[in-house]
Design an enzyme around this catalytic site. Sequence first.
Site, PDB file in Angstrom:
ATOM      1  N   PRO A  11       0.953  -1.087  -0.106  1.00  0.00           N
ATOM      2  CA  PRO A  11      -0.159  -0.103  -0.052  1.00  0.00           C
ATOM      3  C   PRO A  11       0.763   1.333   0.093  1.00  0.00           C
ATOM      4  CG  PRO A  11      -0.149  -1.274   2.133  1.00  0.00           C
ATOM      5  CD  PRO A  11       0.398  -2.055   1.122  1.00  0.00           C
ATOM      6  N   ASN A  12       0.277   2.223  -0.792  1.00  0.00           N
ATOM      7  CA  ASN A  12       0.850   3.406  -1.043  1.00  0.00           C
ATOM      8  C   ASN A  12       2.121   3.752  -1.736  1.00  0.00           C
ATOM      9  OD1 ASN A  12      -1.168   5.036   0.608  1.00  0.00           O
ATOM     10  ND2 ASN A  12      -0.196   3.938   2.421  1.00  0.00           N
ATOM     11  N   ARG A  19       5.732  12.338  -3.057  1.00  0.00           N
ATOM     12  CA  ARG A  19       5.728  13.094  -1.668  1.00  0.00           C
ATOM     13  C   ARG A  19       6.741  12.266  -0.570  1.00  0.00           C
ATOM     14  NH1 ARG A  19      -0.468  12.497  -1.258  1.00  0.00           N
ATOM     15  NH2 ARG A  19      -0.289  13.159  -3.190  1.00  0.00           N
ATOM     16  N   TYR A  24      11.721   8.611   1.242  1.00  0.00           N
ATOM     17  CA  TYR A  24      11.441   7.694   0.294  1.00  0.00           C
ATOM     18  C   TYR A  24      12.299   7.982  -1.070  1.00  0.00           C
ATOM     19  CZ  TYR A  24       8.189   5.815   3.497  1.00  0.00           C
ATOM     20  OH  TYR A  24       7.370   5.300   4.589  1.00  0.00           O
ATOM     21  N   ASN A  76       8.204  -5.747  -0.922  1.00  0.00           N
ATOM     22  CA  ASN A  76       8.004  -4.433   0.129  1.00  0.00           C
ATOM     23  C   ASN A  76       6.521  -4.265   0.337  1.00  0.00           C
ATOM     24  OD1 ASN A  76       8.039  -2.100   1.468  1.00  0.00           O
ATOM     25  ND2 ASN A  76       8.904  -1.260   0.052  1.00  0.00           N
ATOM     26  N   ALA A  79       3.177  -0.813   4.835  1.00  0.00           N
ATOM     27  CA  ALA A  79       2.651  -0.979   6.225  1.00  0.00           C
ATOM     28  C   ALA A  79       2.039  -2.415   6.489  1.00  0.00           C
ATOM     29  CB  ALA A  79       1.636   0.113   6.439  1.00  0.00           C
ATOM     30  N   ASP A  89       1.302 -15.908   6.513  1.00  0.00           N
ATOM     31  CA  ASP A  89       0.690 -17.050   6.497  1.00  0.00           C
ATOM     32  C   ASP A  89       0.818 -17.219   4.645  1.00  0.00           C
ATOM     33  OD1 ASP A  89       0.260 -17.112   9.102  1.00  0.00           O
ATOM     34  OD2 ASP A  89      -2.029 -17.064   8.904  1.00  0.00           O
ATOM     35  N   GLU A 100      12.622  -9.600   1.768  1.00  0.00           N
ATOM     36  CA  GLU A 100      11.836  -8.678   2.381  1.00  0.00           C
ATOM     37  C   GLU A 100      12.723  -7.516   2.194  1.00  0.00           C
ATOM     38  OE1 GLU A 100      11.504  -8.606   6.539  1.00  0.00           O
ATOM     39  OE2 GLU A 100      10.039  -7.065   6.584  1.00  0.00           O
ATOM     40  N   HIS A 102      12.804  -2.943   2.406  1.00  0.00           N
ATOM     41  CA  HIS A 102      12.245  -1.584   2.778  1.00  0.00           C
ATOM     42  C   HIS A 102      13.126  -0.453   2.135  1.00  0.00           C
ATOM     43  CE1 HIS A 102       9.045  -3.582   4.889  1.00  0.00           C
ATOM     44  NE2 HIS A 102      10.051  -4.278   5.501  1.00  0.00           N
TER      45      HIS A 102
HETATM   46  O1  CA2 Z   1      10.550   1.617   3.771  1.00  0.00           O
HETATM   47  C1  CA2 Z   1       9.777   1.214   3.247  1.00  0.00           C
HETATM   48  O2  CA2 Z   1       9.992   0.775   2.240  1.00  0.00           O
HETATM   49  C2  CA2 Z   1       8.275   0.890   3.848  1.00  0.00           C
HETATM   50  O3  CA2 Z   1       8.026  -0.316   3.595  1.00  0.00           O
HETATM   51  C3  CA2 Z   1       7.316   2.027   3.429  1.00  0.00           C
HETATM   52  C4  CA2 Z   1       6.010   1.988   3.973  1.00  0.00           C
HETATM   53  C5  CA2 Z   1       6.092   1.965   5.487  1.00  0.00           C
HETATM   54  O4  CA2 Z   1       4.715   1.708   6.184  1.00  0.00           O
HETATM   55  C6  CA2 Z   1       6.993   1.007   5.896  1.00  0.00           C
HETATM   56  O5  CA2 Z   1       7.099   0.905   7.452  1.00  0.00           O
HETATM   57  C7  CA2 Z   1       8.238   0.973   5.280  1.00  0.00           C
HETATM   58  C8  CA2 Z   1       4.934   2.933   3.378  1.00  0.00           C
HETATM   59  C9  CA2 Z   1       5.109   3.162   1.939  1.00  0.00           C
HETATM   60  C10 CA2 Z   1       4.261   4.621   1.654  1.00  0.00           C
HETATM   61  O6  CA2 Z   1       5.158   4.972   0.635  1.00  0.00           O
HETATM   62  C11 CA2 Z   1       4.916   6.379   0.388  1.00  0.00           C
HETATM   63  C12 CA2 Z   1       5.758   6.883  -0.748  1.00  0.00           C
HETATM   64  C13 CA2 Z   1       5.693   8.190  -0.845  1.00  0.00           C
HETATM   65  C14 CA2 Z   1       4.734   8.921  -0.567  1.00  0.00           C
HETATM   66  C15 CA2 Z   1       3.905   8.348   0.448  1.00  0.00           C
HETATM   67  C16 CA2 Z   1       4.043   7.126   1.004  1.00  0.00           C
END
Ligand code: CA2
Length: 151
Positions: A11-12, A19, A24, A76, A79, A89, A100, A102
């Site tokens: 997600p996201n 942003r 990121y 990845n 969240a 699972d 995995e 991140h």
């Molecule tokens: O660091 C990572 O790759 C995460 O998996 C990214 C997730 C976060 O919930 C994990 O704790 C760590 C969030 C992805 C959201 O990605 C966005 C990218 C740009 C703008 C907003 C969100």
Amino acid sequence: MAKTVYVLNGPNLNLLGTREPKTYGRATLKDVEKLCREAARRHDFEVKFEQSNHEGEIVDSIHAAGAGGAVGIVINAGAYTHTSVAIRDAIAAVDVPVIEVHISNVFARESFRHHSHIAPVAKASLCGFGVDGYALAIDGLAALIGARRKD
Ligand code: CA2
């Protein structure tokens, strides 16, 4: 037979590059896909690159990787890493090595990001390398399964 690596994004991650650049970076998910395809080519892997904001769809993709005889999954889970027993699972249920990834260093962030449901069922985990972590994960997968480099 083609050796396929699934690269699954949770997600996201479709918002990458739009942003939160401090956390990121500025690369988009399209850029990440390109980087994965370049890394995979070096190992003669095909790539199935997917992103979903829906937990069940990610579970379905993990099952598809298992049923299709994928050589590995780079995931990845965003969240869902910290919340999803269903994804954990699904990974445990398929006979496919999972790496995995991140983008950010989750251990340098809020404590709720320090726990991963995926890490115990993954072959390896990496974080904090920015989007380069995806290519490192593909290289690491190839090393783990003993795939021969092309160059
Ligand atoms: O660091 C990572 O790759 C995460 O998996 C990214 C997730 C976060 O919930 C994990 O704790 C760590 C969030 C992805 C959201 O990605 C966005 C990218 C740009 C703008 C907003 C969100």
